[in-house]
Write an enzyme that holds these catalytic residues in place. Structure first.
Site, PDB file in Angstrom:
ATOM      1  N   GLN A 132       3.612   0.387   9.299  1.00 30.70           N
ATOM      2  CA  GLN A 132       3.973   0.529   7.895  1.00 30.70           C
ATOM      3  C   GLN A 132       3.966   1.975   7.429  1.00 30.70           C
ATOM      4  OE1 GLN A 132       0.239  -1.654   6.757  1.00 30.70           O
ATOM      5  NE2 GLN A 132       0.231  -0.215   5.041  1.00 30.70           N
ATOM      6  N   CYS A 138       1.595  -3.367   3.562  1.00 32.23           N
ATOM      7  CA  CYS A 138       1.004  -4.326   4.497  1.00 32.23           C
ATOM      8  C   CYS A 138       1.350  -5.755   4.130  1.00 32.23           C
ATOM      9  CB  CYS A 138      -0.503  -4.137   4.559  1.00 32.23           C
ATOM     10  SG  CYS A 138      -1.358  -4.408   2.983  1.00 32.23           S
ATOM     11  N   HIS A 270      -6.380  -5.186   2.498  1.00 38.17           N
ATOM     12  CA  HIS A 270      -5.329  -4.964   3.492  1.00 38.17           C
ATOM     13  C   HIS A 270      -4.877  -6.317   4.033  1.00 38.17           C
ATOM     14  CE1 HIS A 270      -3.044  -3.018   6.616  1.00 38.17           C
ATOM     15  NE2 HIS A 270      -3.801  -3.495   7.595  1.00 38.17           N
ATOM     16  N   ASN A 296      -2.147  -6.111  13.487  1.00 35.06           N
ATOM     17  CA  ASN A 296      -2.124  -5.159  12.386  1.00 35.06           C
ATOM     18  C   ASN A 296      -0.728  -4.538  12.263  1.00 35.06           C
ATOM     19  OD1 ASN A 296      -3.030  -3.574  10.272  1.00 35.06           O
ATOM     20  ND2 ASN A 296      -4.680  -2.615  11.426  1.00 35.06           N
TER      21      ASN A 296
END
Length: 330
Positions: A132, A138, A270, A296
Site C-alpha cells: 500500500q 489498508c 490497521h 499484510n
C-alpha cells in the site's frame, strides 16, 4: 589501581570504536538495501539515531527469542529509521465500534468438525502480497483481497482487482486517510470493481476514474461481521479469507518470523487479511500454540515474505474485534 583503571578505560574506548565502526557498516548496508536517501545531513543524523535505537531494540528482543523467551523474532526492516511514535501513528483502519453495524452478523457457533489447519494459499486463490506504500489504504487492500479470493474460490479464476478504485471512488471511506473493509465491501457489492490492470494503484488519492462498463459485478448474498475467533475459524475454513482489524503496534511493525503474540493493544488501527490458521507445538512450554496466518499489505520485504503468524484464541492485537467477510454466488 590507577593502572588497572586506565586499562579498563582504554578497553571501553576500544570497544566503543569497534562498536561505532560496526554500526557504521550496518547503517550503510541497511540504507543500500532499502534504497534510503535523506534530504540533508540533519535529517540523516536524526534517522540514524532512530535506526540505532531500533537496532538495539531488535537485538535485545532476538536474544530473548534465542533463549526461548519469545515465540517470534524481529528484524531491522524498512521501518527501522522511524521513531516508535512514528510507527505507531500509521493508522488506516476506522473502527466500527461507535457506528451502527449495518451488516448482518454471521454465527457459525453450531457448526462442528473444524479442520485442524487451513491455508487458502494452497488453493491458488490468494494473490501475491501487495504494498500500500505511504497511503493509508489498508482497508481497500483488505476488502479487495477478500473479493479476489472468494471470486477465485467460486470461479477458479484468480484476478487482481483495483484498490485504487476504492481509494478514489468509495466516498463511504476516506481514501489514503483510512476506512473500513466492510464499507468497502458494500461499495463493491453496489458498484462492482475494475481489474488492477485497468485502474492501477498509485498510492495517492485522485479523482474517480471508474468505468462501470469495465467493472466486474458480483452476486453477493451477504457481507457480514463475525463475532469471536471460533466463528472466524469456521468461516475461514468453509468460506474463505476474511478481513480483520489489528493494532499494528511498534513491535508488530518490526516482526520478522515466528508467532507474534504481544506488545500491542486490542484497539485496531490497521486492516489485514486472514488466509489460514494452524497449531504449532512449543517445546519450551510443552504446549500447543494456535495461530492465524495473516496477509499484510506492506510488501514481500516485510515480515515472513509479507505474512505474519499471530496467536489465535487470545484476541491478539484485537484481531477478533472486527472481522468481516462476504458470501458470493457463482
Amino acid at each position: 589501581m590507577q593502572a588497572e583503571k586506565l586499562v579498563l578505560v582504554l578497553c571501553a574506548a576500544i570497544a566503543c570504536v569497534f562498536s561505532s565502526e560496526f554500526l557504521d557498516q550496518e547503517w550503510k548496508a541497511w540504507k543500500a538495501k532499502h534504497e534510503k536517501e535523506y534530504s540533508n545531513f540533519r535529517d540523516e543524523i536524526f534517522r540514524r539515531k532512530a535506526w540505532e535505537a531500533t537496532w538495539q531494540k531488535v537485538q535485545k528482543h532476538n536474544q530473548l527469542a534465542d533463549q526461548g523467551l519469545s515465540r517470534y523474532r524481529m528484524a531491522v526492516n524498512k521501518f527501522a529509521d522511524m521513531t516508535p511514535e512514528e510507527r505507531t501513528s500509521r493508522k488506516c483502519f476506522h473502527s466500527n465500534k461507535k457506528s451502527q453495524n449495518y451488516v448482518p452478523m454471521q454465527d457459525y457457533s453450531r457448526i462442528l468438525n473444524i479442520p485442524e489447519s487451513v491455508d487458502w494459499r494452497d488453493s491458488k486463490c490468494v494473490n501475491p502480497v501487495k504494498n500500500q506504500g505511504f497511503c493509508g489504504s489498508c482497508w481497500a487492500f483488505a476488502a479487495v483481497g477478500v473479493f479476489e479470493s472468494h471470486h477465485c474460490i467460486k470461479t477458479k479464476k484468480l484476478v487482481e482487482f483495483s484498490e485504487q478504485q476504492l481509494v478514489d471512488c468509495d466516498k463511504g471511506n476516506d481514501g489514503c486517510c483510512g476506512g473500513m473493509p466492510d464499507k468497502a465491501m458494500a461499495y463493491i457489492t453496489s458498484h462492482g470493481i475494475m481489474q488492477e490492470k485497468e485502474y492501477e494503484y498509485s498510492g495517492k488519492q485522485f479523482q474517480c476514474l471508474f468505468k462501470p462498463d469495465n467493472a466486474l459485478g458480483f452476486n453477493v448474498t451477504k457481507y457480514y461481521i463475525l463475532p469471536g475467533e471460533d466463528n472466524m475459524a469456521l468461516s475461514l475454513a468453509f468460506d474463505g479469507p476474511m478481513a480483520v482489524g489489528i493494532d499494528a503496534s511498534d513491535d508488530f511493525q518490526l516482526y520478522c518470523n515466528g508467532i507474534f503474540e504481544g506488545g500491542c493493544t486490542t484497539d485496531p488501527n490497521h486492516a489485514v487479511i486472514i488466509v489460514g490458521y494452524g497449531t504449532e507445538h512449543d517445546e519450551e512450554s510443552n504446549e500447543d500454540i494456535d495461530y492465524w496466518i495473516v496477509r499484510n499489505s506492506w510488501g514481500e520485504d516485510w515480515g515472513d515474505k509479507g505474512y505474519v503468524k499471530m496467536r489465535r484464541n487470545t484476541n491478539t492485537c484485537g484481531i477478533a474485534t472486527e472481522a468481516s467477510s462476504v458470501d458470493l454466488t457463482r
